[in-house]
Design a protein around this motif. Structure first.
Motif, PDB file in Angstrom:
ATOM      1  N   THR A 346       4.599   2.133   8.387  1.00  0.00           N
ATOM      2  CA  THR A 346       4.703   1.537   9.720  1.00  0.00           C
ATOM      3  C   THR A 346       3.819   0.291   9.865  1.00  0.00           C
ATOM      4  OG1 THR A 346       3.217   3.350  10.301  1.00  0.00           O
ATOM      5  CG2 THR A 346       5.491   3.515  11.084  1.00  0.00           C
ATOM      6  N   ALA A 347       2.875   0.071   8.943  1.00  0.00           N
ATOM      7  CA  ALA A 347       2.096  -1.175   8.967  1.00  0.00           C
ATOM      8  C   ALA A 347       3.019  -2.370   8.739  1.00  0.00           C
ATOM      9  CB  ALA A 347       1.015  -1.145   7.885  1.00  0.00           C
ATOM     10  N   PHE A 348       4.220  -2.089   8.197  1.00  0.00           N
ATOM     11  CA  PHE A 348       5.169  -3.164   7.883  1.00  0.00           C
ATOM     12  C   PHE A 348       6.282  -3.212   8.923  1.00  0.00           C
ATOM     13  CE2 PHE A 348       3.115  -1.474   4.143  1.00  0.00           C
ATOM     14  CZ  PHE A 348       2.502  -2.608   3.649  1.00  0.00           C
ATOM     15  N   GLY A 349       6.075  -2.478  10.020  1.00  0.00           N
ATOM     16  CA  GLY A 349       7.006  -2.561  11.143  1.00  0.00           C
ATOM     17  C   GLY A 349       8.167  -1.602  11.050  1.00  0.00           C
ATOM     18  N   GLU A 350       9.189  -1.899  11.841  1.00  0.00           N
ATOM     19  CA  GLU A 350      10.364  -1.052  11.989  1.00  0.00           C
ATOM     20  C   GLU A 350      11.025  -0.789  10.638  1.00  0.00           C
ATOM     21  OE1 GLU A 350       9.351  -3.610  13.609  1.00  0.00           O
ATOM     22  OE2 GLU A 350       9.107  -2.842  15.644  1.00  0.00           O
ATOM     23  N   GLY A 351      11.417   0.448  10.430  1.00  0.00           N
ATOM     24  CA  GLY A 351      12.053   0.813   9.163  1.00  0.00           C
ATOM     25  C   GLY A 351      11.067   1.423   8.180  1.00  0.00           C
ATOM     26  N   GLY A 352       9.775   1.448   8.565  1.00  0.00           N
ATOM     27  CA  GLY A 352       8.755   1.950   7.637  1.00  0.00           C
ATOM     28  C   GLY A 352       8.302   3.378   7.943  1.00  0.00           C
ATOM     29  N   GLU A 353       8.846   3.979   9.011  1.00  0.00           N
ATOM     30  CA  GLU A 353       8.409   5.334   9.383  1.00  0.00           C
ATOM     31  C   GLU A 353       8.725   6.323   8.252  1.00  0.00           C
ATOM     32  OE1 GLU A 353       6.302   7.378  10.406  1.00  0.00           O
ATOM     33  OE2 GLU A 353       6.469   6.758  12.491  1.00  0.00           O
ATOM     34  N   GLY A 354       7.785   7.213   7.993  1.00  0.00           N
ATOM     35  CA  GLY A 354       7.979   8.220   6.940  1.00  0.00           C
ATOM     36  C   GLY A 354       7.708   7.696   5.542  1.00  0.00           C
ATOM     37  N   CYS A 355       7.355   6.396   5.455  1.00  0.00           N
ATOM     38  CA  CYS A 355       7.164   5.788   4.121  1.00  0.00           C
ATOM     39  C   CYS A 355       5.702   5.432   3.855  1.00  0.00           C
ATOM     40  CB  CYS A 355       7.997   4.509   3.994  1.00  0.00           C
ATOM     41  SG  CYS A 355       9.759   4.819   4.028  1.00  0.00           S
ATOM     42  N   ILE A 356       5.430   5.266   2.581  1.00  0.00           N
ATOM     43  CA  ILE A 356       4.092   4.909   2.102  1.00  0.00           C
ATOM     44  C   ILE A 356       4.245   3.759   1.115  1.00  0.00           C
ATOM     45  CG2 ILE A 356       2.235   5.743   0.554  1.00  0.00           C
ATOM     46  CD1 ILE A 356       2.064   6.997   3.344  1.00  0.00           C
ATOM     47  N   ARG A 357       3.326   2.781   1.182  1.00  0.00           N
ATOM     48  CA  ARG A 357       3.319   1.718   0.171  1.00  0.00           C
ATOM     49  C   ARG A 357       2.107   1.890  -0.736  1.00  0.00           C
ATOM     50  NH1 ARG A 357       1.847  -4.660   0.623  1.00  0.00           N
ATOM     51  NH2 ARG A 357      -0.208  -3.759   0.222  1.00  0.00           N
ATOM     52  N   MET A 358       2.383   1.829  -2.015  1.00  0.00           N
ATOM     53  CA  MET A 358       1.313   1.916  -3.023  1.00  0.00           C
ATOM     54  C   MET A 358       1.495   0.751  -3.977  1.00  0.00           C
ATOM     55  SD  MET A 358       0.751   5.607  -4.761  1.00  0.00           S
ATOM     56  CE  MET A 358      -0.175   5.350  -6.254  1.00  0.00           C
ATOM     57  N   SER A 359       0.465  -0.046  -4.172  1.00  0.00           N
ATOM     58  CA  SER A 359       0.574  -1.132  -5.141  1.00  0.00           C
ATOM     59  C   SER A 359       0.490  -0.537  -6.544  1.00  0.00           C
ATOM     60  CB  SER A 359      -0.573  -2.119  -4.945  1.00  0.00           C
ATOM     61  OG  SER A 359      -0.676  -2.942  -6.081  1.00  0.00           O
ATOM     62  N   PHE A 360       1.393  -0.965  -7.452  1.00  0.00           N
ATOM     63  CA  PHE A 360       1.231  -0.487  -8.828  1.00  0.00           C
ATOM     64  C   PHE A 360       0.590  -1.543  -9.734  1.00  0.00           C
ATOM     65  CE2 PHE A 360       5.931  -1.156  -8.330  1.00  0.00           C
ATOM     66  CZ  PHE A 360       6.140  -2.186  -9.235  1.00  0.00           C
ATOM     67  N   ALA A 361      -0.036  -2.548  -9.106  1.00  0.00           N
ATOM     68  CA  ALA A 361      -0.858  -3.483  -9.869  1.00  0.00           C
ATOM     69  C   ALA A 361      -2.250  -2.850 -10.028  1.00  0.00           C
ATOM     70  CB  ALA A 361      -0.947  -4.819  -9.152  1.00  0.00           C
ATOM     71  N   ALA A 362      -2.266  -1.712 -10.702  1.00  0.00           N
ATOM     72  CA  ALA A 362      -3.510  -0.961 -10.905  1.00  0.00           C
ATOM     73  C   ALA A 362      -3.464  -0.372 -12.310  1.00  0.00           C
ATOM     74  CB  ALA A 362      -3.603   0.151  -9.866  1.00  0.00           C
ATOM     75  N   ASP A 363      -4.620   0.023 -12.844  1.00  0.00           N
ATOM     76  CA  ASP A 363      -4.610   0.484 -14.241  1.00  0.00           C
ATOM     77  C   ASP A 363      -3.856   1.812 -14.376  1.00  0.00           C
ATOM     78  OD1 ASP A 363      -6.931   2.762 -14.557  1.00  0.00           O
ATOM     79  OD2 ASP A 363      -7.337   1.345 -12.946  1.00  0.00           O
ATOM     80  N   ARG A 364      -3.303   2.021 -15.561  1.00  0.00           N
ATOM     81  CA  ARG A 364      -2.442   3.187 -15.809  1.00  0.00           C
ATOM     82  C   ARG A 364      -3.150   4.504 -15.526  1.00  0.00           C
ATOM     83  NH1 ARG A 364       2.348   2.381 -18.896  1.00  0.00           N
ATOM     84  NH2 ARG A 364       2.376   4.616 -19.244  1.00  0.00           N
ATOM     85  N   ALA A 365      -4.425   4.576 -15.929  1.00  0.00           N
ATOM     86  CA  ALA A 365      -5.159   5.837 -15.754  1.00  0.00           C
ATOM     87  C   ALA A 365      -5.256   6.183 -14.268  1.00  0.00           C
ATOM     88  CB  ALA A 365      -6.546   5.727 -16.378  1.00  0.00           C
ATOM     89  N   SER A 366      -5.520   5.180 -13.427  1.00  0.00           N
ATOM     90  CA  SER A 366      -5.620   5.435 -11.984  1.00  0.00           C
ATOM     91  C   SER A 366      -4.267   5.833 -11.420  1.00  0.00           C
ATOM     92  CB  SER A 366      -6.100   4.189 -11.230  1.00  0.00           C
ATOM     93  OG  SER A 366      -7.331   3.769 -11.716  1.00  0.00           O
ATOM     94  N   LEU A 367      -3.209   5.180 -11.895  1.00  0.00           N
ATOM     95  CA  LEU A 367      -1.871   5.524 -11.396  1.00  0.00           C
ATOM     96  C   LEU A 367      -1.518   6.964 -11.788  1.00  0.00           C
ATOM     97  CD1 LEU A 367       0.016   2.180 -12.187  1.00  0.00           C
ATOM     98  CD2 LEU A 367      -0.502   3.076  -9.920  1.00  0.00           C
ATOM     99  N   GLU A 368      -1.831   7.322 -13.032  1.00  0.00           N
ATOM    100  CA  GLU A 368      -1.529   8.692 -13.487  1.00  0.00           C
ATOM    101  C   GLU A 368      -2.321   9.710 -12.672  1.00  0.00           C
ATOM    102  OE1 GLU A 368      -2.334   8.317 -17.656  1.00  0.00           O
ATOM    103  OE2 GLU A 368      -0.328   7.500 -18.055  1.00  0.00           O
ATOM    104  N   GLU A 369      -3.586   9.385 -12.424  1.00  0.00           N
ATOM    105  CA  GLU A 369      -4.432  10.296 -11.649  1.00  0.00           C
ATOM    106  C   GLU A 369      -3.917  10.421 -10.208  1.00  0.00           C
ATOM    107  OE1 GLU A 369      -6.563  12.469 -12.264  1.00  0.00           O
ATOM    108  OE2 GLU A 369      -7.625  12.760 -10.366  1.00  0.00           O
TER     109      GLU A 369
END
Ligand code: PMP
Ligand code: GLU
Length: 379
Positions: A346-369
């Motif tokens: 919802t930080a991105f406005g209408e159409g975002g309810e129920g959703c989550i944004r996660m950046s995947f510009a992060a190291d693999r170990a952190s993403l796996e964790e």
């Protein structure tokens, strides 16, 4: 200013930094920022520029050398015919975005935004005194844009449409048909278009980037925004630009002359080298692609989670069906119980309810964790 909020993405990123400084063990995927270092050639060029005392004001629009290089890039890579008089170099793409909204929107105007959208569009529209008109796209449709959706929201007060392609946060990349529909729509209703193309180099699965500014019938009404923050991992350098018809650029230049004056001189000089770093950019893209698949496969294996594969940019924008929680509640729950910082849809406005944004510009170990912790939380 009273009508507009701060930027939720910037604020959440700051929260992550603060929590880590306080020794709290969290994984932060709030900010969309490359996790690569700036290419060596650019760093070397900046050091040399400082040694050469390239440390004075430049012309407000930017140095001629850099504007010429940008014009060449736009011609060769995007099919956008623009002279250097149509280019303004700004400290990051954000000031170019802000300038376009401040210069061409006023009270009584309506600005259409395809949502979910980058939050600074809404804030800038409201700061300019205009009305924000969301055009909500649907998760189930892969955030496809149609002429009908746009026609439903247009009025005689509509002045501008903002399009982010590839899209932050949804990862949607416009098809030729969508591009055509948007162009025809803008022409039919005499609209200005802002084409935010900051993620143009980050496309997956064989997709190609199509620029609105390259469509001949609308080229005089498109303000293309871009920069080096994402393509060359240069967020902290603050280099962006707008490209438009020179008549529009002359208006935006008045704002630049009176506010920012100019972008830092030695970073402008060094930036020229970034336009020849295609190999480094491609290596980054391949790495993001691997991480996109890692995160999507991991999240889709969790019951109640639906994570479409981003077509471009570097965000996973996924839906979580868990105890009827809203996006805000989900984000709070994920931080509190799993120590993972994400942005509510919802930080991105209408159409975002129920959703989550996660950046995947992060190291693999952190993403796996993060996937492991979310699996425990929702599984
Ligand atoms: N537009 C979009 C869609 C973005 O995600 C960003 C990055 N935050 C920007 C513009 C601004 O980029 P910059 O860091 O160059 O100001
Ligand atoms: N591109 C980033 C994001 O969307 C940086 C924050 C911002 O500019 O708002 O998270």
């Amino acid at each position: 200013m009273k009508r507009s909020g701060g930027s939720p993405t910037v604020a959440l990123n700051a929260k992550g930094i603060r929590m880590r400084e306080e020794g709290v063990d969290i994984l932060s995927f709030a900010a969309g920022e490359p996790d690569f270092d700036t290419p060596e050639a650019v760093k070397a060029a900046a050091i040399e520029a400082i040694r050469n005392n390239d440390t004075h004001y430049t012309s407000a629009a930017g140095t001629t050398a850099l504007r010429r290089r940008i014009a060449r890039k736009l011609r060769e890579e995007n099919g956008i015919e623009v002279s250097e008089d149509g280019i303004i170099v700004t400290p990051g793409a954000k000031p170019a975005l802000f300038a376009a909204m401040m210069c061409f929107l006023e009270e009584g105007d309506e600005c259409l935004v395809l949502t979910p959208a980058y939050p600074s569009y809404r804030s800038g529209i409201l700061m300019a005194g205009a009305s924000y008109v969301p055009v909500p796209l649907r998760f189930e449709d892969g955030f496809r844009v149609t002429r009908e959706m746009l026609e439903e929201k247009v009025t005689e007060r509509s002045k501008m449409l903002i399009v982010c392609n590839p899209c932050n946060p949804t990862g949607h990349v416009l098809t030729a048909q969508e591009l055509r529909d948007i162009a025809d729509f803008a022409l039919a209703h005499d609209l200005l278009l802002i084409a935010d193309e900051i993620y143009e180099k980050l496309l997956y699965d064989g997709r190609t980037h199509l620029s609105l500014g390259a469509v001949p019938e609308i080229r005089d009404r498109v303000i293309t925004l871009n920069g080096l923050s994402k393509s060359a991992a240069m967020t902290g350098w603050r280099i962006g630009y707008s490209a438009s018809d020179p008549a529009l650029a002359r208006v935006m230049l008045k704002l630049q002359q009176n506010s920012l004056n100019c972008t830092a001189a030695f970073t402008q000089t060094a930036s020229i080298a970034a336009f020849d770093c295609a190999e480094e950019t491609e290596a980054m893209r391949r790495s993001y692609l691997e991480r996109r698949d890692l995160i999507c496969d991991g999240l889709n294996a969790i019951p109640g989670v639906t994570c479409p594969r981003a077509e471009g940019a570097f965000y996973a924008f996924f839906r979580v069906d868990y105890r009827g929680m809203s996006a805000e509640e989900l984000a709070d729950h994920i931080l509190e119980k799993a120590g993972v910082l994400v942005v509510p849809g919802t930080a991105f406005g209408e159409g975002g309810e129920g959703c989550i944004r996660m950046s995947f510009a992060a190291d693999r170990a952190s993403l796996e964790e993060a996937v492991r912790r979310l699996g425990q939380l929702f599984g």
